[in-house]
Scaffold this motif. Structure first.
Motif, PDB file in Angstrom:
ATOM      1  N   LYS A  95       0.845  -1.212   0.000  1.00 53.39           N
ATOM      2  CA  LYS A  95       0.000   0.000   0.000  1.00 53.39           C
ATOM      3  C   LYS A  95       0.873   1.252   0.000  1.00 53.39           C
ATOM      4  CE  LYS A  95      -4.271  -1.432   0.027  1.00 53.39           C
ATOM      5  NZ  LYS A  95      -4.867  -2.304   0.985  1.00 53.39           N
ATOM      6  N   LEU A  96       1.966   1.206   0.768  1.00 56.80           N
ATOM      7  CA  LEU A  96       2.881   2.345   0.816  1.00 56.80           C
ATOM      8  C   LEU A  96       3.480   2.600  -0.570  1.00 56.80           C
ATOM      9  CD1 LEU A  96       4.535   4.493   2.376  1.00 56.80           C
ATOM     10  CD2 LEU A  96       6.206   2.692   2.875  1.00 56.80           C
ATOM     11  N   ASP A  97       3.890   1.537  -1.258  1.00 59.60           N
ATOM     12  CA  ASP A  97       4.422   1.697  -2.622  1.00 59.60           C
ATOM     13  C   ASP A  97       3.407   2.393  -3.521  1.00 59.60           C
ATOM     14  OD1 ASP A  97       6.908   0.673  -2.233  1.00 59.60           O
ATOM     15  OD2 ASP A  97       6.476  -1.334  -3.032  1.00 59.60           O
ATOM     16  N   GLU A  98       2.143   1.992  -3.401  1.00 59.07           N
ATOM     17  CA  GLU A  98       1.101   2.632  -4.229  1.00 59.07           C
ATOM     18  C   GLU A  98       0.985   4.117  -3.912  1.00 59.07           C
ATOM     19  OE1 GLU A  98      -2.714   0.680  -3.808  1.00 59.07           O
ATOM     20  OE2 GLU A  98      -1.778  -1.292  -4.106  1.00 59.07           O
ATOM     21  N   MET A  99       0.989   4.445  -2.596  1.00 60.71           N
ATOM     22  CA  MET A  99       0.864   5.862  -2.217  1.00 60.71           C
ATOM     23  C   MET A  99       2.025   6.668  -2.773  1.00 60.71           C
ATOM     24  SD  MET A  99      -0.199   5.924   1.794  1.00 60.71           S
ATOM     25  CE  MET A  99      -0.093   4.319   2.518  1.00 60.71           C
ATOM     26  N   LEU A 100       3.246   6.104  -2.681  1.00 50.89           N
ATOM     27  CA  LEU A 100       4.431   6.844  -3.127  1.00 50.89           C
ATOM     28  C   LEU A 100       4.459   6.977  -4.647  1.00 50.89           C
ATOM     29  CD1 LEU A 100       7.098   5.370  -0.699  1.00 50.89           C
ATOM     30  CD2 LEU A 100       6.161   7.672  -0.689  1.00 50.89           C
ATOM     31  N   GLN A 101       4.002   5.937  -5.331  1.00 48.80           N
ATOM     32  CA  GLN A 101       3.988   6.000  -6.796  1.00 48.80           C
ATOM     33  C   GLN A 101       3.131   7.160  -7.275  1.00 48.80           C
ATOM     34  OE1 GLN A 101       2.939   2.051  -8.121  1.00 48.80           O
ATOM     35  NE2 GLN A 101       5.051   1.373  -7.738  1.00 48.80           N
ATOM     36  N   LYS A 102       2.017   7.380  -6.580  1.00 43.80           N
ATOM     37  CA  LYS A 102       1.118   8.488  -6.948  1.00 43.80           C
ATOM     38  C   LYS A 102       1.830   9.825  -6.843  1.00 43.80           C
ATOM     39  CE  LYS A 102      -3.189   6.369  -5.569  1.00 43.80           C
ATOM     40  NZ  LYS A 102      -3.926   6.196  -4.324  1.00 43.80           N
ATOM     41  N   GLN A 103       2.747   9.940  -5.845  1.00 44.08           N
ATOM     42  CA  GLN A 103       3.477  11.207  -5.673  1.00 44.08           C
ATOM     43  C   GLN A 103       4.776  11.227  -6.470  1.00 44.08           C
ATOM     44  OE1 GLN A 103       4.547  11.438  -1.545  1.00 44.08           O
ATOM     45  NE2 GLN A 103       2.480  11.145  -0.787  1.00 44.08           N
ATOM     46  N   GLY A 104       5.078  10.154  -7.172  1.00 39.67           N
ATOM     47  CA  GLY A 104       6.330  10.067  -7.917  1.00 39.67           C
ATOM     48  C   GLY A 104       7.544   9.893  -7.029  1.00 39.67           C
ATOM     49  N   GLY A 105       7.357   9.361  -5.819  1.00 41.19           N
ATOM     50  CA  GLY A 105       8.500   9.169  -4.909  1.00 41.19           C
ATOM     51  C   GLY A 105       8.769   7.691  -4.646  1.00 41.19           C
ATOM     52  N   LYS A 106       9.883   7.433  -3.941  1.00 45.45           N
ATOM     53  CA  LYS A 106      10.156   6.058  -3.528  1.00 45.45           C
ATOM     54  C   LYS A 106      10.968   6.057  -2.225  1.00 45.45           C
ATOM     55  CE  LYS A 106      14.404   5.416  -6.258  1.00 45.45           C
ATOM     56  NZ  LYS A 106      15.271   5.831  -5.154  1.00 45.45           N
ATOM     57  N   ILE A 107      11.024   4.908  -1.588  1.00 44.49           N
ATOM     58  CA  ILE A 107      11.806   4.771  -0.356  1.00 44.49           C
ATOM     59  C   ILE A 107      13.294   4.716  -0.708  1.00 44.49           C
ATOM     60  CG2 ILE A 107      12.315   3.201   1.586  1.00 44.49           C
ATOM     61  CD1 ILE A 107       9.617   4.656   1.850  1.00 44.49           C
ATOM     62  N   ASP A 108      14.116   5.495   0.007  1.00 42.20           N
ATOM     63  CA  ASP A 108      15.557   5.501  -0.265  1.00 42.20           C
ATOM     64  C   ASP A 108      16.282   4.394   0.494  1.00 42.20           C
ATOM     65  OD1 ASP A 108      15.731   7.920  -1.940  1.00 42.20           O
ATOM     66  OD2 ASP A 108      14.937   8.866  -0.125  1.00 42.20           O
ATOM     67  N   LYS A 109      15.954   4.235   1.792  1.00 41.48           N
ATOM     68  CA  LYS A 109      16.667   3.254   2.618  1.00 41.48           C
ATOM     69  C   LYS A 109      15.740   2.656   3.671  1.00 41.48           C
ATOM     70  CE  LYS A 109      21.213   2.592   2.110  1.00 41.48           C
ATOM     71  NZ  LYS A 109      21.373   2.018   0.815  1.00 41.48           N
ATOM     72  N   VAL A 110      15.981   1.391   3.959  1.00 42.50           N
ATOM     73  CA  VAL A 110      15.302   0.711   5.061  1.00 42.50           C
ATOM     74  C   VAL A 110      16.376   0.348   6.082  1.00 42.50           C
ATOM     75  CG1 VAL A 110      13.975  -1.328   5.727  1.00 42.50           C
ATOM     76  CG2 VAL A 110      13.521  -0.214   3.531  1.00 42.50           C
ATOM     77  N   LEU A 111      16.282   0.908   7.285  1.00 43.18           N
ATOM     78  CA  LEU A 111      17.256   0.593   8.335  1.00 43.18           C
ATOM     79  C   LEU A 111      16.707  -0.549   9.170  1.00 43.18           C
ATOM     80  CD1 LEU A 111      18.153   4.240   9.468  1.00 43.18           C
ATOM     81  CD2 LEU A 111      19.394   2.789   7.857  1.00 43.18           C
ATOM     82  N   ASN A 112      17.415  -1.663   9.136  1.00 44.34           N
ATOM     83  CA  ASN A 112      16.976  -2.862   9.855  1.00 44.34           C
ATOM     84  C   ASN A 112      17.708  -2.916  11.199  1.00 44.34           C
ATOM     85  OD1 ASN A 112      16.251  -5.469  10.626  1.00 44.34           O
ATOM     86  ND2 ASN A 112      17.787  -6.429   9.282  1.00 44.34           N
ATOM     87  N   PHE A 113      16.978  -2.700  12.287  1.00 47.07           N
ATOM     88  CA  PHE A 113      17.548  -2.727  13.637  1.00 47.07           C
ATOM     89  C   PHE A 113      17.677  -4.180  14.092  1.00 47.07           C
ATOM     90  CE2 PHE A 113      17.559   1.694  15.369  1.00 47.07           C
ATOM     91  CZ  PHE A 113      17.180   2.330  14.199  1.00 47.07           C
ATOM     92  N   ALA A 114      18.774  -4.822  13.675  1.00 47.51           N
ATOM     93  CA  ALA A 114      18.951  -6.246  13.944  1.00 47.51           C
ATOM     94  C   ALA A 114      19.436  -6.453  15.377  1.00 47.51           C
ATOM     95  CB  ALA A 114      19.952  -6.835  12.956  1.00 47.51           C
ATOM     96  N   ILE A 115      18.778  -7.327  16.114  1.00 47.16           N
ATOM     97  CA  ILE A 115      19.101  -7.536  17.531  1.00 47.16           C
ATOM     98  C   ILE A 115      18.524  -8.866  17.988  1.00 47.16           C
ATOM     99  CG2 ILE A 115      17.018  -6.300  18.341  1.00 47.16           C
ATOM    100  CD1 ILE A 115      18.850  -5.051  20.561  1.00 47.16           C
ATOM    101  N   ASP A 116      19.199  -9.464  18.958  1.00 44.80           N
ATOM    102  CA  ASP A 116      18.736 -10.725  19.511  1.00 44.80           C
ATOM    103  C   ASP A 116      17.548 -10.495  20.458  1.00 44.80           C
ATOM    104  OD1 ASP A 116      20.333 -13.517  19.569  1.00 44.80           O
ATOM    105  OD2 ASP A 116      19.090 -13.269  21.375  1.00 44.80           O
ATOM    106  N   ASP A 117      16.537 -11.348  20.370  1.00 36.55           N
ATOM    107  CA  ASP A 117      15.344 -11.208  21.230  1.00 36.55           C
ATOM    108  C   ASP A 117      15.696 -11.153  22.716  1.00 36.55           C
ATOM    109  OD1 ASP A 117      13.805 -11.375  18.987  1.00 36.55           O
ATOM    110  OD2 ASP A 117      12.748 -13.214  19.547  1.00 36.55           O
TER     111      ASP A 117
END
Ligand code: AP5
Ligand code: ZN
Length: 214
Positions: A95-117
């Motif tokens: 859904k987010l991709d659809e919203m951004l496509q309408k504005q002509g934008g895209k996600i630049d980076k996804v920061l994955n906070f990797a950590i042990d439970d």
């Protein structure tokens, strides 16, 4: 920049967000903070979201997609934003991709906070927050100057209702089942950077800055 922060409860998303926000002049959109404000104000949205949140389960995709769609239209978000706690399901990511496509934008980076439970229970049960600003403290790792009081406003700190060892189990379960697939979704696009989220806050901040400047 348009950034997404993904990580389990207590991984440090809310701690790093204000720092990244100030450094890059972005708006900070945290669905958890927005939902907690709605619950506190007893709005129709809050009434619908309350039970799932208290049980550590996800709120429905339609509700959160609606609040993000609305929030992204704010003038302060036009330069870029940090999404903290959204998207949390593959449906939300699509859904987010659809919203951004309408504005002509895209996600630049996804920061994955990797950590042990195993590290997360201590972080979650020791957390105190300042509800109106979203600032978090920790009795051991980030104590406020005066116990129980926000450093900036002097207002009282509170504990979140879902910050118990018991509810944390459901939140972690929801993370592994519903949110980890979102990391794979963005990995195939080649935009995920993984952080060592178990390190002290300042070291995590340097990792974030390295990723964003490269
Ligand atoms: P949300 O508010 O997003 O909670 P969460 O994802 O469980 O994440 P937390 O806020 O607990 O963790 P954080 O990573 O921000 O940790 P923090 O930096 O504060 O969501 C709550 C609920 O809302 C969900 O369960 C769901 O019901 C609903 N919801 C929200 N978004 C939704 C969506 N998109 N779809 C459906 N439902 C949704 O750090 C934690 C503690 O550790 C603090 O005390 C901090 O001081 C300390 N700390 C931080 N970093 C470090 C470090 N590096 N070293 C030592 N201590 C640290
Ligand atoms: Zn948070």
């Amino acid at each position: 920049k348009r950034l997404i922060l993904i990580g389990p409860p207590g991984s440090g998303k809310g701690t790093q967000s204000p720092i990244i926000k100030d450094e890059y002049c972005l708006c900070h959109l945290a669905t958890g903070d927005m939902l907690r404000a709605a619950v506190a104000a007893k709005t129709p949205l809050g009434i619908k979201a309350k039970e799932a949140m208290n049980n550590g389960e996800l709120v429905s995709d339609d509700l959160v997609v609606g609040i993000i769609d609305e929030a992204m239209k704010k003038p302060s978000c036009q330069k870029g934003f940090i999404l903290d706690g959204f998207p949390r399901t593959v449906v939300q990511a699509e859904k987010l991709d659809e919203m951004l496509q309408k504005q002509g934008g895209k996600i630049d980076k996804v920061l994955n906070f990797a950590i042990d439970d195993a590290i997360l229970e201590e972080r979650i049960t020791g957390r105190w927050i300042h509800p109106s600003s979203g600032r978090s403290y920790h009795t051991k790792f980030q104590p406020p100057k005066v116990p129980g009081v926000d450093d900036v406003t002097g207002e009282p700190l509170i504990q979140r209702k879902d910050d118990t060892a018991e509810v944390l189990k459901s939140r972690l379960d929801a993370f592994h089942r519903q949110t980890e697939p979102v990391i794979n979704y963005y990995s195939t696009k080649g935009i995920v950077a993984s952080l060592h989220a178990e390190k002290p806050p300042k070291e995590v901040t340097s990792e974030v800055k390295n990723v964003l400047s490269s």
